[in-house]
Design a protein around this motif. Structure first.
Motif, PDB file in Angstrom:
ATOM      1  N   SER A  80       2.971   6.092  -2.607  1.00  0.00           N
ATOM      2  CA  SER A  80       1.898   5.100  -2.626  1.00  0.00           C
ATOM      3  C   SER A  80       1.752   4.434  -3.990  1.00  0.00           C
ATOM      4  O   SER A  80       1.423   3.250  -4.078  1.00  0.00           O
ATOM      5  CB  SER A  80       0.573   5.736  -2.213  1.00  0.00           C
ATOM      6  OG  SER A  80       0.187   6.761  -3.115  1.00  0.00           O
TER       7      SER A  80
ATOM      8  N   HIS B 178       2.880   2.979   9.357  1.00  0.00           N
ATOM      9  CA  HIS B 178       2.528   2.924   7.943  1.00  0.00           C
ATOM     10  C   HIS B 178       2.314   1.478   7.500  1.00  0.00           C
ATOM     11  O   HIS B 178       1.366   1.178   6.768  1.00  0.00           O
ATOM     12  CB  HIS B 178       3.627   3.558   7.087  1.00  0.00           C
ATOM     13  CG  HIS B 178       3.541   5.040   6.987  1.00  0.00           C
ATOM     14  ND1 HIS B 178       2.468   5.677   6.410  1.00  0.00           N
ATOM     15  CD2 HIS B 178       4.400   6.018   7.390  1.00  0.00           C
ATOM     16  CE1 HIS B 178       2.663   6.989   6.456  1.00  0.00           C
ATOM     17  NE2 HIS B 178       3.820   7.224   7.038  1.00  0.00           N
TER      18      HIS B 178
ATOM     19  N   ALA C 121      -5.532  -1.599   5.139  1.00  0.00           N
ATOM     20  CA  ALA C 121      -6.159  -1.098   3.910  1.00  0.00           C
ATOM     21  C   ALA C 121      -6.224  -2.192   2.846  1.00  0.00           C
ATOM     22  O   ALA C 121      -7.233  -2.333   2.145  1.00  0.00           O
ATOM     23  CB  ALA C 121      -5.386   0.115   3.393  1.00  0.00           C
TER      24      ALA C 121
ATOM     25  N   ARG D   9      -5.620   3.746  -1.015  1.00  0.00           N
ATOM     26  CA  ARG D   9      -4.904   4.950  -0.563  1.00  0.00           C
ATOM     27  C   ARG D   9      -5.732   5.711   0.465  1.00  0.00           C
ATOM     28  O   ARG D   9      -5.228   6.153   1.501  1.00  0.00           O
ATOM     29  CB  ARG D   9      -4.606   5.869  -1.751  1.00  0.00           C
ATOM     30  CG  ARG D   9      -3.505   5.397  -2.661  1.00  0.00           C
ATOM     31  CD  ARG D   9      -3.093   6.526  -3.607  1.00  0.00           C
ATOM     32  NE  ARG D   9      -2.205   6.042  -4.639  1.00  0.00           N
ATOM     33  CZ  ARG D   9      -2.589   5.649  -5.849  1.00  0.00           C
ATOM     34  NH1 ARG D   9      -3.878   5.693  -6.179  1.00  0.00           N
ATOM     35  NH2 ARG D   9      -1.719   5.213  -6.734  1.00  0.00           N
TER      36      ARG D   9
ATOM     37  N   HIS E 289      -5.788   3.837   3.764  1.00  0.00           N
ATOM     38  CA  HIS E 289      -4.519   4.000   4.484  1.00  0.00           C
ATOM     39  C   HIS E 289      -4.427   5.379   5.116  1.00  0.00           C
ATOM     40  O   HIS E 289      -4.051   5.515   6.290  1.00  0.00           O
ATOM     41  CB  HIS E 289      -3.335   3.782   3.539  1.00  0.00           C
ATOM     42  CG  HIS E 289      -2.032   4.269   4.105  1.00  0.00           C
ATOM     43  ND1 HIS E 289      -1.452   5.458   3.726  1.00  0.00           N
ATOM     44  CD2 HIS E 289      -1.218   3.745   5.056  1.00  0.00           C
ATOM     45  CE1 HIS E 289      -0.340   5.645   4.411  1.00  0.00           C
ATOM     46  NE2 HIS E 289      -0.172   4.613   5.223  1.00  0.00           N
ATOM     47  N   THR E 290      -4.784   6.417   4.370  1.00  0.00           N
ATOM     48  CA  THR E 290      -4.719   7.778   4.900  1.00  0.00           C
ATOM     49  C   THR E 290      -5.605   7.931   6.130  1.00  0.00           C
ATOM     50  O   THR E 290      -5.192   8.509   7.151  1.00  0.00           O
ATOM     51  CB  THR E 290      -5.146   8.792   3.822  1.00  0.00           C
ATOM     52  OG1 THR E 290      -4.236   8.705   2.717  1.00  0.00           O
ATOM     53  CG2 THR E 290      -5.145  10.206   4.369  1.00  0.00           C
TER      54      THR E 290
ATOM     55  N   TYR F  70      -4.109   5.805   9.069  1.00  0.00           N
ATOM     56  CA  TYR F  70      -2.871   6.391   9.595  1.00  0.00           C
ATOM     57  C   TYR F  70      -3.142   7.708  10.320  1.00  0.00           C
ATOM     58  O   TYR F  70      -2.487   8.031  11.317  1.00  0.00           O
ATOM     59  CB  TYR F  70      -1.875   6.598   8.452  1.00  0.00           C
ATOM     60  CG  TYR F  70      -0.560   7.190   8.877  1.00  0.00           C
ATOM     61  CD1 TYR F  70       0.257   6.531   9.792  1.00  0.00           C
ATOM     62  CD2 TYR F  70      -0.130   8.428   8.384  1.00  0.00           C
ATOM     63  CE1 TYR F  70       1.468   7.077  10.191  1.00  0.00           C
ATOM     64  CE2 TYR F  70       1.073   8.978   8.775  1.00  0.00           C
ATOM     65  CZ  TYR F  70       1.867   8.298   9.683  1.00  0.00           C
ATOM     66  OH  TYR F  70       3.064   8.843  10.086  1.00  0.00           O
TER      67      TYR F  70
ATOM     68  N   THR G  32      -1.049   0.093   8.861  1.00  0.00           N
ATOM     69  CA  THR G  32      -2.249   0.715   8.279  1.00  0.00           C
ATOM     70  C   THR G  32      -2.386   0.369   6.792  1.00  0.00           C
ATOM     71  O   THR G  32      -3.512   0.254   6.293  1.00  0.00           O
ATOM     72  CB  THR G  32      -2.255   2.235   8.512  1.00  0.00           C
ATOM     73  OG1 THR G  32      -0.995   2.811   8.124  1.00  0.00           O
ATOM     74  CG2 THR G  32      -2.498   2.554   9.983  1.00  0.00           C
ATOM     75  N   TRP G  33      -1.286   0.186   6.087  1.00  0.00           N
ATOM     76  CA  TRP G  33      -1.390  -0.344   4.717  1.00  0.00           C
ATOM     77  C   TRP G  33      -1.917  -1.774   4.747  1.00  0.00           C
ATOM     78  O   TRP G  33      -2.734  -2.173   3.919  1.00  0.00           O
ATOM     79  CB  TRP G  33      -0.027  -0.303   4.015  1.00  0.00           C
ATOM     80  CG  TRP G  33       0.291   0.983   3.316  1.00  0.00           C
ATOM     81  CD1 TRP G  33       1.307   1.854   3.584  1.00  0.00           C
ATOM     82  CD2 TRP G  33      -0.401   1.542   2.186  1.00  0.00           C
ATOM     83  NE1 TRP G  33       1.283   2.918   2.726  1.00  0.00           N
ATOM     84  CE2 TRP G  33       0.252   2.754   1.839  1.00  0.00           C
ATOM     85  CE3 TRP G  33      -1.510   1.137   1.438  1.00  0.00           C
ATOM     86  CZ2 TRP G  33      -0.172   3.555   0.782  1.00  0.00           C
ATOM     87  CZ3 TRP G  33      -1.937   1.938   0.379  1.00  0.00           C
ATOM     88  CH2 TRP G  33      -1.274   3.129   0.069  1.00  0.00           C
ATOM     89  N   TRP G  34      -1.435  -2.566   5.695  1.00  0.00           N
ATOM     90  CA  TRP G  34      -1.886  -3.955   5.843  1.00  0.00           C
ATOM     91  C   TRP G  34      -3.402  -3.998   6.036  1.00  0.00           C
ATOM     92  O   TRP G  34      -4.100  -4.811   5.410  1.00  0.00           O
ATOM     93  CB  TRP G  34      -1.170  -4.583   7.033  1.00  0.00           C
ATOM     94  CG  TRP G  34      -1.565  -5.972   7.390  1.00  0.00           C
ATOM     95  CD1 TRP G  34      -1.154  -7.130   6.784  1.00  0.00           C
ATOM     96  CD2 TRP G  34      -2.424  -6.370   8.470  1.00  0.00           C
ATOM     97  NE1 TRP G  34      -1.706  -8.226   7.416  1.00  0.00           N
ATOM     98  CE2 TRP G  34      -2.492  -7.775   8.448  1.00  0.00           C
ATOM     99  CE3 TRP G  34      -3.135  -5.661   9.447  1.00  0.00           C
ATOM    100  CZ2 TRP G  34      -3.251  -8.497   9.365  1.00  0.00           C
ATOM    101  CZ3 TRP G  34      -3.881  -6.383  10.364  1.00  0.00           C
ATOM    102  CH2 TRP G  34      -3.936  -7.780  10.316  1.00  0.00           C
TER     103      TRP G  34
END
Length: 218
Positions: free
Chosen positions: A48, A20, A27, A69, A72-73, A76, A23-25
């Protein structure tokens, strides 16, 4: 007597915390926000909406938030088929079930992601109920998920225990009077979880299983 055990899933039963984070990084970088990975890690476990407010506190627009968001989805989701449960996780759920306790997965993951997490756990025979993001108004550290999990378990707060890996789990459980047992698998320290209010802290699900009879779950 403990009648129900409520389990966070991401980072507690399934080794997904750092997936997580990365993948946020990615995004954030796609939208021109260079955020340190360590800062993102400390927000994992929040929903989120709260994660974005914590990591990017400056004014943002809804379109940008939705884009991050979605990114990220999508990023991930590439890992869903490779998710791994922590050693002892499925066995811990089955032990709770064998002891006559209701087992509820108290997760704020969306339904498609939740299916991937449950597939990684491979313990459907031990799971009584589960929650998902679409069923609550607010994410952790708000108590909505814990309240819904209690309702699904059919147990009062005083006869349930929550198991989680972050301070956000401890806070959410504490808001409705459910004691929280911490595990170190999400990258939070023993001291941090204790300071947040965890009643006990174990290395991982296998450690909790090995010491079940002396744990708050018993």
């Amino acid at each position: 007597m403990v009648e129900a055990v409520l389990f966070d899933v991401d980072g507690t039963l399934v080794d997904s915390t750092y997936l997580h984070a990365v993948t946020w990084w990615q995004a954030f970088r796609q939208r021109g926000h260079p955020v340190a990975m360590a800062e993102i890690h400390r927000a994992i476990g929040m929903g989120s909406d709260k994660l974005l407010d914590r990591v990017l506190p400056d004014e943002r627009d809804r379109a940008g938030d939705d884009a991050m968001r979605d990114a990220h989805t999508a990023l991930y989701a590439q890992y869903w088929g490779r998710l791994q449960a922590f050693g002892g996780a499925a066995e811990l759920l089955r032990e709770c079930k064998a002891r006559g306790k209701r087992v509820v997965l108290a997760s704020s993951a969306a339904e498609p992601e939740m299916r991937a997490l449950r597939a990684a756990l491979d313990a459907e025979d031990a799971i009584d109920e589960a929650t998902s993001a679409s069923e609550v108004g607010q994410s952790k550290p708000a108590p909505d998920i814990v309240e819904l999990a209690l309702e699904r378990a059919g147990a009062p707060a005083g006869r349930a225990v929550f198991v989680g890996d972050t301070a956000w789990d401890v806070e959410a459980a504490g808001r409705v009077g459910v004691p929280c047992v911490g595990v170190l698998t999400g990258g939070w320290s023993r001291a941090e979880l204790r300071d947040a209010g965890a009643v006990a802290v174990y290395d991982d699900p296998r450690d909790l299983l090995a010491r079940f009879d002396e744990s708050p779950l018993h």
